[in-house]
Write a protein that holds these residues in place. Structure first.
Motif, mmCIF file in Angstrom:
data_model
loop_
_atom_site.group_PDB
_atom_site.id
_atom_site.type_symbol
_atom_site.label_atom_id
_atom_site.label_comp_id
_atom_site.label_asym_id
_atom_site.label_seq_id
_atom_site.Cartn_x
_atom_site.Cartn_y
_atom_site.Cartn_z
ATOM 1 N N CYS A 1 34.297 51.331 -21.880
ATOM 2 C CA CYS A 1 33.071 50.676 -21.407
ATOM 3 C C CYS A 1 32.895 49.276 -21.962
ATOM 4 N N SER A 2 33.936 48.678 -22.489
ATOM 5 C CA SER A 2 33.838 47.335 -23.053
ATOM 6 C C SER A 2 33.948 46.294 -21.939
ATOM 7 N N SER A 3 32.997 45.362 -21.909
ATOM 8 C CA SER A 3 32.942 44.374 -20.830
ATOM 9 C C SER A 3 32.960 42.955 -21.391
ATOM 10 N N PRO A 4 33.732 42.037 -20.784
ATOM 11 C CA PRO A 4 33.713 40.635 -21.223
ATOM 12 C C PRO A 4 32.334 40.025 -21.008
ATOM 13 N N THR A 5 31.975 39.117 -21.892
ATOM 14 C CA THR A 5 30.703 38.408 -21.762
ATOM 15 C C THR A 5 30.875 36.941 -22.123
ATOM 16 N N SER A 6 30.183 36.084 -21.397
ATOM 17 C CA SER A 6 30.237 34.639 -21.677
ATOM 18 C C SER A 6 29.037 34.188 -22.506
ATOM 19 N N LYS A 7 28.150 35.117 -22.857
ATOM 20 C CA LYS A 7 26.912 34.735 -23.544
ATOM 21 C C LYS A 7 27.175 34.127 -24.917
ATOM 22 N N VAL A 8 28.205 34.608 -25.613
ATOM 23 C CA VAL A 8 28.504 34.042 -26.932
ATOM 24 C C VAL A 8 28.988 32.606 -26.786
ATOM 25 N N ALA A 9 29.889 32.375 -25.827
ATOM 26 C CA ALA A 9 30.386 31.008 -25.602
ATOM 27 C C ALA A 9 29.255 30.089 -25.179
ATOM 28 N N ASP A 10 28.383 30.576 -24.284
ATOM 29 C CA ASP A 10 27.271 29.747 -23.812
ATOM 30 C C ASP A 10 26.334 29.371 -24.949
ATOM 31 N N SER A 11 26.147 30.278 -25.910
ATOM 32 C CA SER A 11 25.204 30.034 -27.001
ATOM 33 C C SER A 11 25.806 29.254 -28.165
ATOM 34 N N CYS A 12 27.120 29.419 -28.389
ATOM 35 C CA CYS A 12 27.699 28.948 -29.650
ATOM 36 C C CYS A 12 28.675 27.787 -29.530
ATOM 37 N N ASN A 13 29.318 27.606 -28.393
ATOM 38 C CA ASN A 13 30.333 26.552 -28.289
ATOM 39 C C ASN A 13 29.756 25.190 -28.663
ATOM 40 N N GLY A 14 30.477 24.472 -29.509
ATOM 41 C CA GLY A 14 30.071 23.123 -29.895
ATOM 42 C C GLY A 14 29.137 23.067 -31.090
ATOM 43 N N LYS A 15 28.715 24.222 -31.624
ATOM 44 C CA LYS A 15 27.839 24.253 -32.787
ATOM 45 C C LYS A 15 28.661 24.498 -34.054
ATOM 46 N N SER A 16 28.132 24.105 -35.203
ATOM 47 C CA SER A 16 28.843 24.360 -36.461
ATOM 48 C C SER A 16 28.580 25.767 -36.966
ATOM 49 N N SER A 17 27.446 26.365 -36.578
ATOM 50 C CA SER A 17 27.166 27.758 -36.908
ATOM 51 C C SER A 17 26.290 28.347 -35.818
ATOM 52 N N CYS A 18 26.320 29.674 -35.717
ATOM 53 C CA CYS A 18 25.622 30.309 -34.618
ATOM 54 C C CYS A 18 25.404 31.781 -34.961
ATOM 55 N N THR A 19 24.203 32.298 -34.666
ATOM 56 C CA THR A 19 23.885 33.699 -34.923
ATOM 57 C C THR A 19 23.538 34.388 -33.609
ATOM 58 N N ILE A 20 24.167 35.552 -33.371
ATOM 59 C CA ILE A 20 23.976 36.307 -32.135
ATOM 60 C C ILE A 20 23.492 37.714 -32.481
ATOM 61 N N ALA A 21 22.419 38.150 -31.831
ATOM 62 C CA ALA A 21 21.951 39.518 -31.999
ATOM 63 C C ALA A 21 22.796 40.443 -31.122
ATOM 64 N N VAL A 22 23.359 41.479 -31.734
ATOM 65 C CA VAL A 22 24.222 42.416 -31.015
ATOM 66 C C VAL A 22 23.332 43.545 -30.480
ATOM 67 N N SER A 23 22.913 43.414 -29.227
ATOM 68 C CA SER A 23 21.974 44.387 -28.676
ATOM 69 C C SER A 23 22.083 44.430 -27.162
ATOM 70 N N ASN A 24 21.586 45.524 -26.573
ATOM 71 C CA ASN A 24 21.571 45.662 -25.120
ATOM 72 C C ASN A 24 20.662 44.627 -24.475
ATOM 73 N N SER A 25 19.616 44.204 -25.193
ATOM 74 C CA SER A 25 18.708 43.217 -24.621
ATOM 75 C C SER A 25 19.387 41.869 -24.419
#
Length: 500
Positions: free
Chosen positions: A173-197
Motif C-alpha cells: 500500500c505504499s504510494s509515491p507522493t510529491s508533497k515532500v518535494a513541493d514543501s522542502c525543495n530549495g530549503k536548508s531545513s524542512c519539517t513534515i508531519a507524517v500523517s493521513n491528513s
C-alpha cells in the motif's frame, strides 16, 4: 600561505580518483514467466532508473527452452515501461516489482522479459513512522533536493514495535507522493508531519510510515539526478590549483593526446583533495580492518548473529568450547568451568561456510552439538570477524544480473548462495506458500567457477543452473564480490598500474 606537501604519486592518484568517480550503471534482467519478481537495490545511495524495456530486443536473452517462434520478434517493446519503473523505484534503496504489473502485451506469442538499467545516486535516507515528524536538514549554505518519497507500508519490519499484527500485514500500500518535494525543495531545513491528513490514507487500518531520500547541495546549481551523475567535483572557496605532468599510463583519467605527457591543471577544494587523499590512504595498508567479537553462551539453542553495516562478513577465528573460566560463567559451578583448554576442531570452517560473503548471518548454536569436545564443561561460541568492502547483488529467481568491474580489475568472489533465508526478499505479489520456507539458502561454487578472475560476468538465477534446494519455494541468488587488480598488485596500485 598554506603549503600542502603530497607525493606526486599520491596527488595523481587522488586527482585521478576524483575525475573517474562516475556513478556506475547496474543492469537487471527478469524473464517474463510465472509472475517473476525483479529486484533493484543499492548498497549505498538510492536508485535512479535509466532505461527499461519490457518485450524482446534480441533472440538470446531469456531464450532457454523456448521455441524459435517465441523469439522471432526482436523489435518488441511496451511503451511507457521506463515511466512505470521510475515511478515505483526512483529514490528508493530497494525496489521490487512483479512482472505481472505489465498487463498490456506488446507482441502476442513472443516470450518477453524486463531489462532495466539503473544507477545508485548518493543520498540521505529517512524513515519516519506515522504520527511523528520527519526533519530534513542540510549543512549551512546548502539546500534540499528530494529524490523521492513514499507514504504507506511495503514491509513488515519498519515501524512495527508493539503494533498489532493486523496493522502491519498489508505491505502493498505504499504510494509515491510529491508533497515532500513541493514543501522542502530549495530549503536548508524542512519539517513534515507524517500523517493521513497530509498524505491521504492509501490503506485504512494499516500503520504507515514515510520513506524518503534527498540530497543537499549549494543553491544555484542544477539540482537533480542528471546533475549528480555528471558532476565530478565541486569548486569551492579556498581551492588549490593542481598542475601535474600526466604519465602515459594514466591516460584513462583524461582524453588521449598525441604526446606521451600532458599537463593537467585542476582547481580542487583543499578539503575535498584531502578527503580523497585520506580515503585512498586508508584504503591501503595504512589502515587495519577492525575486528568484531561475538560471544554466545551455549545453552537452550542460543542464536549467534554476525552482521556488517557495510561490506560482507569474513570470519577470522571461532572457538566452541572454553578458553578461560570467566566467559559465560554466571551461575555455573566451578566444575563446569574447570577445563580451559577445550575447543572443538573445525568450528571456524563451519562458520566460514555459513557466514563468509554475507552481510548478515544467524545460526543456532545447536549446529555445533554434533560432538562434545569436553563433557560436563559449560561451553560457549566465540567468533571474530571483519567486514570486507564488497559489492552485494540479489537476483530473484528467473532474473539475470551482471557482475562488473572497472577497466583493469577482475572479479573476486566472496560468496554466493541460492535459495531463501527470509520472508522479505523477492516477495512482491508472490503467494504466501512460496516464501514461507526460509531455511533452504545453500552456498554454491557455480558463480565462483563462472566469474572469478573475469572483468564482467552474467549469471541467471534459476534451478537449471543451481539446482532446486527447496521445491515449490520462490528463490533468489545472493552474491558478494569485490574488484581487484589480481595477486600481482594491491588495489591502490591498480590506479598506477602501467599496461604491458
Amino acid at each position: 600561505m598554506r603549503h600542502l606537501r603530497l607525493s606526486t604519486t599520491m596527488l595523481l592518484a587522488a586527482t585521478c580518483s576524483l575525475m573517474t568517480a562516475v556513478v556506475s550503471t547496474e543492469k537487471a534482467i527478469t524473464c517474463g514467466s510465472d509472475g517473476n519478481v525483479q529486484r533493484l537495490s543499492c548498497d549505498t545511495g538510492v536508485i535512479s532508473v535509466q532505461t527499461a524495456l519490457y518485450g524482446r530486443a534480441d533472440a538470446v536473452t531469456c531464450s532457454e527452452g523456448r521455441p524459435p517462434a517465441e523469439l522471432a520478434n526482436t523489435q518488441c517493446s511496451l511503451a511507457g515501461t521506463v515511466d512505470v519503473l521510475k515511478l515505483r523505484c526512483d529514490g528508493k534503496r530497494e525496489c521490487e516489482l512483479n512482472i505481472n504489473v505489465f498487463t498490456s502485451n506488446p507482441c502476442n506469442g513472443i516470450y518477453k522479459y524486463l531489462e532495466t538499467t539503473y544507477t545508485c545516486l548518493p543520498a540521505l535516507h529517512l524513515d519516519a513512522c506515522e504520527g511523528s515528524l520527519a526533519q530534513l536538514q542540510c549543512d549551512l549554505g546548502q539546500v534540499i533536493f528530494v529524490y523521492g518519497a513514499d507514504y504507506g507500508r511495503r514491509d513488515q519490519t519498519t515501524c512495527i514495535y508493539q503494533r498489532p499484527p493486523n496493522q502491519v500485514q498489508n505491505i502493498y500500500c505504499s504510494s509515491p507522493t510529491s508533497k515532500v518535494a513541493d514543501s522542502c525543495n530549495g530549503k536548508s531545513s524542512c519539517t513534515i508531519a507524517v500523517s493521513n491528513s497530509v498524505f491521504g490514507d492509501p490503506c485504512v487500518g494499516t500503520y504507515k510510515y514515510l520513506d524518503l531520500a534527498y540530497t543537499c547541495d549549494y543553491p544555484g546549481t542544477n539540482l537533480g539526478p542528471a546533475y549528480i551523475r555528471q558532476r565530478r567535483f565541486s569548486i569551492q572557496p579556498n581551492s588549490l590549483q593542481v598542475c601535474l605532468i600526466k604519465p602515459a599510463y594514466l591516460s584513462h583519467c583524461a582524453p588521449q593526446t598525441t604526446s606521451s605527457k600532458t599537463m593537467l591543471c585542476f582547481r580542487l577544494s583543499i578539503t575535498l583533495l584531502l578527503a580523497a587523499t585520506c580515503s585512498l590512504m586508508t584504503a591501503g595498508k595504512l589502515s587495519e580492518v577492525s575486528l568484531e567479537n561475538v560471544v554466545t553462551c551455549g545453552s537452550d539453542g542460543s542464536v549467534q548473529r554476525l552482521s556488517c553495516d557495510t561490506g560482507v562478513i569474513s570470519v577470522q577465528t571461532a572457538l566452541y568450547g572454553r578458553a578461560n573460566s570467566v566467559t559465560c560463567s554466571e551461575g555455573r559451578p566451578p566444575v563446569q568451568l574447570a577445563n580451559t583448554l577445550c575447543s572443538q576442531a573445525g568450528t571456524v570452517d563451519v562458520l566460514k561456510k555459513r557466514c563468509d560473503g554475507k552481510r548478515e548471518c544467524e545460526f543456532n548454536i545447536n549446529i555445533l552439538y554434533t560432538s562434545d569436545p569436553c563433557k560436563r564443561i559449560y561451553k560457549y561460541l566465540e567468533s571474530t570477524y571483519t567486514c570486507l568492502p564488497a559489492n552485494h547483488i540479489v537476483a530473484c529467481e528467473g532474473s539475470s544480473v551482471q557482475l562488473q568491474c572497472e577497466q583493469g580489475k577482475v572479479i573476486v568472489l566472496y560468496g554466493a548462495d541460492y535459495g531463501r533465508s527470509d520472508q522479505t526478499t523477492c516477495i512482491y505479489q508472490r503467494p504466501l506458500d512460496q516464501i514461507q520456507q526460509t531455511s533452504c539458502l545453500s552456498p554454491t561454487r557455480k558463480v565462483f567457477d563462472s566469474c572469478n578472475g573475469k572483468n564482467s560476468c552474467n549469471i541467471t538465477a534459476s534451478n537449471s543452473v543451481f539446482g532446486d534446494p527447496c521445491v515449490g519455494t520462490y528463490k533468489y541468488l545472493a552474491v558478494a564480490y569485490t574488484c581487484s587488480c589480481g595477486s600481482k598488485y594491491h588495489d591502490f596500485g591498480c590506479l598506477l598500474q602501467q599496461p604491458k
